[in-house]
Design a protein around this motif. Structure first.
Motif, PDB file in Angstrom:
ATOM      1  N   SER A 177      36.567  40.908  34.860  1.00 46.99           N
ATOM      2  CA  SER A 177      35.659  41.589  35.793  1.00 46.99           C
ATOM      3  C   SER A 177      35.754  41.044  37.207  1.00 46.99           C
ATOM      4  N   LYS A 178      36.292  39.838  37.364  1.00 45.50           N
ATOM      5  CA  LYS A 178      36.389  39.228  38.688  1.00 45.50           C
ATOM      6  C   LYS A 178      37.801  39.280  39.256  1.00 45.50           C
ATOM      7  N   LEU A 179      38.715  39.931  38.532  1.00 44.43           N
ATOM      8  CA  LEU A 179      40.106  39.996  38.969  1.00 44.43           C
ATOM      9  C   LEU A 179      40.402  41.348  39.595  1.00 44.43           C
ATOM     10  N   ASP A 180      41.488  41.419  40.382  1.00 48.37           N
ATOM     11  CA  ASP A 180      41.898  42.725  40.888  1.00 48.37           C
ATOM     12  C   ASP A 180      42.513  43.518  39.737  1.00 48.37           C
ATOM     13  N   PRO A 181      42.640  44.841  39.874  1.00 44.53           N
ATOM     14  CA  PRO A 181      43.081  45.677  38.742  1.00 44.53           C
ATOM     15  C   PRO A 181      44.389  45.230  38.101  1.00 44.53           C
ATOM     16  N   ALA A 182      45.370  44.828  38.909  1.00 38.57           N
ATOM     17  CA  ALA A 182      46.659  44.423  38.351  1.00 38.57           C
ATOM     18  C   ALA A 182      46.520  43.159  37.509  1.00 38.57           C
ATOM     19  N   GLU A 183      45.758  42.192  38.015  1.00 39.18           N
ATOM     20  CA  GLU A 183      45.564  40.945  37.279  1.00 39.18           C
ATOM     21  C   GLU A 183      44.745  41.186  36.009  1.00 39.18           C
ATOM     22  N   ALA A 184      43.749  42.070  36.109  1.00 37.19           N
ATOM     23  CA  ALA A 184      42.937  42.390  34.935  1.00 37.19           C
ATOM     24  C   ALA A 184      43.781  43.062  33.857  1.00 37.19           C
ATOM     25  N   ALA A 185      44.664  43.965  34.277  1.00 35.56           N
ATOM     26  CA  ALA A 185      45.548  44.631  33.315  1.00 35.56           C
ATOM     27  C   ALA A 185      46.482  43.630  32.650  1.00 35.56           C
ATOM     28  N   ALA A 186      46.971  42.675  33.437  1.00 35.27           N
ATOM     29  CA  ALA A 186      47.868  41.654  32.881  1.00 35.27           C
ATOM     30  C   ALA A 186      47.125  40.776  31.871  1.00 35.27           C
TER      31      ALA A 186
END
Length: 701
Positions: free
Chosen positions: A550-559
């Protein structure tokens, strides 16, 4: 049928071993003085809520006109299956789900129950009928409105209008939201223009597309007023009465496949094909004459999943058909194993029946238990499906539960079908590899069940996301005290001790025997704690790992999600196994006959402990089982297999298959006839003093 006629009637326990080390076991519960199952009552249990419809379907397919002919060339097989669909119409088997005003029975559960039984005749027939009425017809019924029903449903039902279900594309399979085919509205002519803009957008793998389909329900991105409103379904005519493609439509034959070659799978593509505005199946979304889009479901995501959820019956059907196909393989393999003899004791005794060998019991009886669990869980799934589609329980929550349940059970039953049929094939040796004994054909035909109507891993990911969502709701608005209490209750130590197995391991002497202590510590309550505890911890672990997303940008969250995808899918699989165990347990509780309940309790225990054994590494790594208790699980499974061995024939006879359903020579009594002939031959030689002594016998003298 067993070889009781050529065996001593003296009861024989499975643990007895004569000279030379070859086991002898009671082949029936009667011989072993065991509780007996009421075979007819168990058949009723397995046939489930719609037993009458299943029996009706089974009676119909006793007609050889419905049977798969092994080795038939693909063109002839396709035409045979097409003819069989017309026979289904003649037998009144095509319209059970339709509203009564269109000549149907308005019985959704009966409809699926009847079609699932067709797998016993020919899986190609089962799937092609599913394409015609469960996909093409159901899309019109479930996604269309009364004007569409009035126009097309009767013709679909009586096979005047064979059709294809054009959802999947070469470039997008399970990811339906990303399909590339477009349906662009032209307000000047009040038409939709259906177009596949590139090769990857071709509709692919479609039953009825290569030859027989006259129309298709085509899924495409609906574009009007320059806005893409997402995937919707359109009725699109394909061919004229002579079978030629209409202008702008083309396609290819998929050709021979790994199985199901009685179905004419093919590809379709559309070059700016125009269809009237009324051909939009508009139950969940509509376009006015001026191009204005409207829907009662404002959320695009919810609208999309509602439309797809209306077609969940494909997954429900596959769960049931895979379960029945698996049962057929087990019936053949266990009947053969109860008659076929191989190797003597080394002391000149009779050759040993295959099912008397511990390994043979171990390889087949847990799979039998798994299959019984599937019958019980499938009936629960079918009841939920019928409740939703009949309107009795049609709420958004029930539809979501149905979608999740189907996505959890279909992967397990279809994967298990392939594993079980292969094990049954090997257990029958060379006989199992002969096409006439059906194992090879079943495996070929059911292979694709694992990937169509949703790839199994993709479906389990859907289940995993639902589990995470449900888990997260526990903490909305939770105060610190509640969170602290939850943390204390879910520490590994608490769950470890809560299962009662560490204490049991420390106090074996108190029970006087390890075998007795194992039974007391691995019965229903402990099995449920182990299976449910595994699901809870796996979901909690994944949720904790994904919390930073929830605190990451979309790309990092997807990873981050991708890094834990495997654990999520395994948690979903564990959830499906728990559901099956619970359904089996509920079924056992409802049995009135003491003997039947006892035997099916043993079978349920075998299923539960088989699941625990399959995941022993997880239980030990996570502190749920000590090494001693883990070893006890395996020993108890061996004891259960020996205990169930005398009941094996009764348990497969309870499937209720007639010879016309089985059609495998090795399960027809031919093997026992061969064994009897051989034994009588040698007995006659011995009686006449003509049996040559063996070299070993002479040397002993």
């Amino acid at each position: 049928m067993t070889d009781a006629a050529v065996r001593s009637r003296k009861p024989s326990l499975s643990k007895r071993t004569p000279a030379g080390g070859a086991p002898t076991a009671a082949h029936t519960a009667d011989e072993a003085a065991e509780p007996r199952i009421d075979v007819d009552a168990v058949t009723d249990l397995l046939l489930g809520t719609w037993a009458a419809t299943r029996r009706e379907a089974r009676e119909m397919i006793k007609d050889p006109a419905f049977w798969r002919v092994e080795g038939m060339p693909m063109p002839e097989h396709r035409e045979r299956v097409l003819t069989q669909l017309h026979l289904l119409v003649e037998n009144g088997a095509s319209g059970r789900a339709l509203p009564k005003e269109y000549g149907g029975l308005d019985d959704n559960g009966a409809n699926l129950a009847g079609f699932q039984e067709l797998v016993l005749a020919d899986p190609s027939l089962q799937i092609k009928s599913g394409v015609q009425w469960g996909l093409f017809g159901s899309a019109i019924h479930q996604l269309g409105t009364k004007k569409h029903h009035d126009r097309w449903l009767t013709a679909v039902t009586n096979m005047e209008l064979p059709g294809a279900f054009a959802m999947t594309e070469t470039g997008h399979g399970s990811d339906v939201a990303a399909i590339a085919t477009t349906a662009t509205y032209d307000p000047a002519t009040e038409e939709f223009v259906i177009h596949t803009p590139f090769r990857g957008a071709w509709k692919d793998y479609l039953g009825n597309a290569a030859l027989h389909g006259k129309a298709a329900t085509v899924f495409a991105q609906l574009i009007t007023g320059g806005v893409n409103y997402g995937v919707h379904c359109f009725f699109v005519p394909l061919r004229d009465d002579d079978g030629a493609f209409l202008p702008g439509i083309g396609g290819e034959d998929d050709g021979p496949k790994g199985g199901l070659n009685g179905i004419d799978n093919g590809r379709l593509h559309f070059d700016h094909v125009r269809v009237p505005r009324e051909n939009l199946l508009n139950r969940y979304g509509d376009v006015a004459a001026d191009g204005t889009y409207s829907s009662e479901i404002p959320s695009p995501g919810r609208r999309f999943f509602t439309m797809l959820g209306a077609l969940v019956q494909g997954r429900v059907s596959l769960d049931g058909a895979a379960t029945t196909g698996t049962a057929l393989a087990l019936h053949i393999a266990l009947t053969y194993a109860n008659q076929r003899r191989q190797f003597d004791s080394g002391a000149g005794s009779d050759e040993v029946v295959l099912l008397d060998y511990g390994k043979h019991q171990r390889r087949l009886l847990p799979l039998l238990a798994q299959n019984y669990a599937q019958f019980f869980s499938h009936d629960e799934l079918l009841r939920k499906f019928d409740g939703v589609f009949s309107g009795r329980t049609d709420t958004s929550e029930e539809r979501e539960d149905l979608e999740t349940l189907a996505a959890a059970l279909k992967p397990l039953s279809t994967w298990n079908a392939l594993d079980t049929i292969q094990e049954c094939r090997e257990a029958c040796g060379g006989q199992g590899f002969l096409a006439e004994n059906r194992m090879v054909g079943l495996h070929q035909d059911l292979d694709v069940y694992a990937t169509f109507e949703g790839d199994n891993n993709v479906l389990l990911q859907l289940v995993g996301k639902r589990l995470l969502s449900d888990y997260a709701t526990q903490f909305k608005g939770a105060d610190a005290a509640k969170l602290a209490r939850y943390a204390v209750e879910h520490t590994a130590g608490k769950v470890f001790h809560g299962a009662g197995l560490r204490q049991l391991g420390q106090a074996v002497a108190d029970f006087g025997s390890t075998a007795r202590s194992v039974e007391l510590g691995l019965r229903a309550e402990q099995q449920h704690e182990l299976l449910a505890g595994r699901v809870e911890q796996m979901v909690a672990d994944v949720a904790a790992a994904l919390r930073p997303a929830s605190k990451l940008d979309p790309a990092e969250a997807a990873a981050l999600f991708n890094a834990h995808q495997v654990e999520l899918i395994e948690a979903a699989r564990a959830h499906g196994e728990l559901l099956q165990w619970e359904a089996f347990s509920d079924g056992v509780k409802a049995i009135a006959d003491d003997g039947t309940r006892q035997v099916l309790t043993w079978l349920r225990d075998l299923f539960g402990l088989h699941l625990v054994e399959k995941h022993l590494a997880w239980y030990m790594i996570n502190g749920r089982l000590s090494a001693q208790r883990a070893a006890s699980v395996t020993r108890y499974i061996d004891r259960l297999c020996a205990r169930l061995r005398p009941h094996a024939q009764d348990l497969v006879d309870a499937y209720g298959f007639a010879p016309e359903h089985v059609r495998a020579p090795i399960a027809s009594g031919a093997e026992i006839a061969r064994q009897t002939e051989a034994r009588e031959y040698y007995a006659a030689l011995a009686a006449a003093g003509q049996l040559p002594p063996s070299e070993k016998t002479l040397k002993k003298k």
